[in-house]
Write a protein that holds these residues in place. Structure first.
Motif, PDB file in Angstrom:
ATOM      1  N   ALA A   6       0.837  -1.209   0.000  1.00 53.80           N
ATOM      2  CA  ALA A   6       0.000   0.000   0.000  1.00 53.80           C
ATOM      3  C   ALA A   6       0.871   1.258   0.000  1.00 53.80           C
ATOM      4  CB  ALA A   6      -0.942  -0.010   1.205  1.00 53.80           C
ATOM      5  N   ASP A   7       1.944   1.265   0.788  1.00 58.75           N
ATOM      6  CA  ASP A   7       2.881   2.396   0.798  1.00 58.75           C
ATOM      7  C   ASP A   7       3.522   2.575  -0.573  1.00 58.75           C
ATOM      8  OD1 ASP A   7       2.378   2.629   3.527  1.00 58.75           O
ATOM      9  OD2 ASP A   7       4.306   1.774   4.137  1.00 58.75           O
ATOM     10  N   LEU A   8       3.904   1.460  -1.193  1.00 59.05           N
ATOM     11  CA  LEU A   8       4.512   1.513  -2.521  1.00 59.05           C
ATOM     12  C   LEU A   8       3.542   2.140  -3.518  1.00 59.05           C
ATOM     13  CD1 LEU A   8       6.667   0.734  -4.666  1.00 59.05           C
ATOM     14  CD2 LEU A   8       5.452  -1.453  -4.870  1.00 59.05           C
ATOM     15  N   MET A   9       2.303   1.691  -3.513  1.00 63.09           N
ATOM     16  CA  MET A   9       1.329   2.210  -4.473  1.00 63.09           C
ATOM     17  C   MET A   9       1.081   3.700  -4.246  1.00 63.09           C
ATOM     18  SD  MET A   9       0.988  -0.190  -6.495  1.00 63.09           S
ATOM     19  CE  MET A   9      -0.266   0.498  -7.544  1.00 63.09           C
ATOM     20  N   GLN A  10       1.077   4.136  -3.003  1.00 60.48           N
ATOM     21  CA  GLN A  10       0.919   5.553  -2.722  1.00 60.48           C
ATOM     22  C   GLN A  10       2.094   6.335  -3.310  1.00 60.48           C
ATOM     23  OE1 GLN A  10       0.205   6.582   1.381  1.00 60.48           O
ATOM     24  NE2 GLN A  10       0.587   8.747   1.016  1.00 60.48           N
ATOM     25  N   ARG A  20       5.718   2.070 -14.356  1.00 62.31           N
ATOM     26  CA  ARG A  20       5.419   0.673 -14.677  1.00 62.31           C
ATOM     27  C   ARG A  20       6.109  -0.142 -13.601  1.00 62.31           C
ATOM     28  NH1 ARG A  20       2.605  -1.169 -18.454  1.00 62.31           N
ATOM     29  NH2 ARG A  20       2.540  -3.375 -18.819  1.00 62.31           N
ATOM     30  N   LEU A  21       5.423  -1.135 -13.067  1.00 61.78           N
ATOM     31  CA  LEU A  21       5.966  -1.945 -11.977  1.00 61.78           C
ATOM     32  C   LEU A  21       6.524  -3.258 -12.508  1.00 61.78           C
ATOM     33  CD1 LEU A  21       3.098  -1.339  -9.418  1.00 61.78           C
ATOM     34  CD2 LEU A  21       5.357  -0.276  -9.460  1.00 61.78           C
ATOM     35  N   LYS A  58       3.636  -4.733 -14.863  1.00 62.27           N
ATOM     36  CA  LYS A  58       2.243  -4.298 -14.807  1.00 62.27           C
ATOM     37  C   LYS A  58       2.170  -2.787 -14.700  1.00 62.27           C
ATOM     38  CE  LYS A  58       0.068  -8.322 -14.240  1.00 62.27           C
ATOM     39  NZ  LYS A  58      -1.012  -8.765 -15.087  1.00 62.27           N
ATOM     40  N   ALA A  59       1.122  -2.230 -15.265  1.00 61.83           N
ATOM     41  CA  ALA A  59       0.793  -0.829 -15.007  1.00 61.83           C
ATOM     42  C   ALA A  59       0.199  -0.773 -13.599  1.00 61.83           C
ATOM     43  CB  ALA A  59      -0.219  -0.326 -16.030  1.00 61.83           C
ATOM     44  N   PRO A  60       0.433   0.307 -12.859  1.00 64.31           N
ATOM     45  CA  PRO A  60      -0.083   0.378 -11.492  1.00 64.31           C
ATOM     46  C   PRO A  60      -1.593   0.147 -11.379  1.00 64.31           C
ATOM     47  CG  PRO A  60       1.528   2.092 -11.833  1.00 64.31           C
ATOM     48  CD  PRO A  60       1.287   1.448 -13.177  1.00 64.31           C
ATOM     49  N   ASP A  61      -2.366   0.628 -12.355  1.00 59.22           N
ATOM     50  CA  ASP A  61      -3.817   0.433 -12.254  1.00 59.22           C
ATOM     51  C   ASP A  61      -4.235  -1.015 -12.479  1.00 59.22           C
ATOM     52  OD1 ASP A  61      -3.316   0.376 -14.975  1.00 59.22           O
ATOM     53  OD2 ASP A  61      -4.942   1.747 -15.514  1.00 59.22           O
ATOM     54  N   GLU A  62      -3.330  -1.860 -12.975  1.00 53.67           N
ATOM     55  CA  GLU A  62      -3.629  -3.284 -13.142  1.00 53.67           C
ATOM     56  C   GLU A  62      -3.479  -4.058 -11.835  1.00 53.67           C
ATOM     57  OE1 GLU A  62      -2.329  -4.867 -17.371  1.00 53.67           O
ATOM     58  OE2 GLU A  62      -0.673  -3.754 -16.441  1.00 53.67           O
ATOM     59  N   VAL A  83       8.253 -11.555  -3.116  1.00 54.71           N
ATOM     60  CA  VAL A  83       8.223 -10.901  -4.420  1.00 54.71           C
ATOM     61  C   VAL A  83       9.059  -9.630  -4.322  1.00 54.71           C
ATOM     62  CG1 VAL A  83       6.022  -9.708  -3.943  1.00 54.71           C
ATOM     63  CG2 VAL A  83       6.808  -9.987  -6.309  1.00 54.71           C
ATOM     64  N   PHE A  84       9.943  -9.434  -5.295  1.00 53.30           N
ATOM     65  CA  PHE A  84      10.724  -8.209  -5.381  1.00 53.30           C
ATOM     66  C   PHE A  84      10.027  -7.280  -6.363  1.00 53.30           C
ATOM     67  CE2 PHE A  84      13.793 -11.331  -3.943  1.00 53.30           C
ATOM     68  CZ  PHE A  84      14.443 -10.636  -2.936  1.00 53.30           C
ATOM     69  N   VAL A  85       9.954  -5.999  -5.988  1.00 53.70           N
ATOM     70  CA  VAL A  85       9.258  -5.025  -6.818  1.00 53.70           C
ATOM     71  C   VAL A  85      10.189  -3.854  -7.125  1.00 53.70           C
ATOM     72  CG1 VAL A  85       7.183  -3.595  -7.032  1.00 53.70           C
ATOM     73  CG2 VAL A  85       7.149  -5.597  -5.528  1.00 53.70           C
ATOM     74  N   ALA A  86      10.107  -3.392  -8.356  1.00 48.15           N
ATOM     75  CA  ALA A  86      10.819  -2.187  -8.779  1.00 48.15           C
ATOM     76  C   ALA A  86       9.852  -1.382  -9.642  1.00 48.15           C
ATOM     77  CB  ALA A  86      12.077  -2.535  -9.563  1.00 48.15           C
ATOM     78  N   ALA A  87      10.139  -0.098  -9.777  1.00 45.67           N
ATOM     79  CA  ALA A  87       9.306   0.759 -10.621  1.00 45.67           C
ATOM     80  C   ALA A  87      10.163   1.406 -11.697  1.00 45.67           C
ATOM     81  CB  ALA A  87       8.627   1.832  -9.766  1.00 45.67           C
ATOM     82  N   MET A  88       9.589   1.499 -12.880  1.00 40.37           N
ATOM     83  CA  MET A  88      10.214   2.212 -13.999  1.00 40.37           C
ATOM     84  C   MET A  88       9.432   3.494 -14.219  1.00 40.37           C
ATOM     85  SD  MET A  88      10.717  -0.624 -17.005  1.00 40.37           S
ATOM     86  CE  MET A  88      11.209   0.634 -18.188  1.00 40.37           C
ATOM     87  N   SER A  89      10.147   4.572 -14.383  1.00 37.01           N
ATOM     88  CA  SER A  89       9.512   5.864 -14.599  1.00 37.01           C
ATOM     89  C   SER A  89       9.356   6.131 -16.093  1.00 37.01           C
ATOM     90  CB  SER A  89      10.362   6.958 -13.959  1.00 37.01           C
ATOM     91  OG  SER A  89       9.682   8.176 -14.003  1.00 37.01           O
ATOM     92  N   GLY A  90       8.216   6.719 -16.442  1.00 34.48           N
ATOM     93  CA  GLY A  90       7.980   7.103 -17.824  1.00 34.48           C
ATOM     94  C   GLY A  90       8.616   8.447 -18.128  1.00 34.48           C
TER      95      GLY A  90
END
Length: 133
Positions: A6-10, A20-21, A58-62, A83-90
């Motif tokens: 939840a913190d990540l999504m915020q 993009r996650l 995945k896109a965040p809204d997915e 699960v390891f998560v990273a984010a890519m910035s557009g």
């Protein structure tokens, strides 16, 4: 500090550019030549190696809610522990595409396989951050 999905999504939604996650799901395993001490520790949730079993972007809204991500992972038939998560910035207001995410996702899988996980957020099956130290 990010302590949960939840913190990540915020944090993702607060970024200036769309994101993009990237997700690498891993199963904890013991090597075949593990010592009795290593086996005992592993049974108490310590030690072992994390082996990538699923990767996806995945896109965040997915995947706005963690339970939806867990449900989707169940459909693969693969068990996982972390699960390891990273984010890519557009750029320019456009989120990265799935095609653009493939090379970074492949590199992320290889990094996890080699144990280089410092740049990724590890989460347990409940969406809570895990301290791997």
């Amino acid at each position: 500090m990010i302590a949960s999905y939840a913190d990540l999504m915020q944090a993702v939604h607060e970024q200036d550019e769309p994101q993009r996650l990237l997700f690498v799901f891993c199963r904890a395993e013991l090597p075949d030549d593990a010592t009795e001490e290593e086996k005992a520790g592993f049974e108490q949730g310590e030690g072992g190696a994390l082996t990538p079993v699923i990767c996806v972007d995945k896109a965040p809204d997915e995947v706005d809610a963690f339970p939806a991500l867990v449900d989707e992972s169940r459909q693969t038939g693969q068990e996982w522990d972390v699960v390891f998560v990273a984010a890519m910035s557009g750029r320019g207001g456009t989120a990265p595409s799935s095609d653009e995410a493939q090379q970074p996702l492949t590199m992320m899988v290889e990094s996890v396989r080699l144990g280089h996980v410092g740049g990724y957020l590890p989460l347990d099956r409940n969406g809570q951050a895990v301290d791997l130290g």
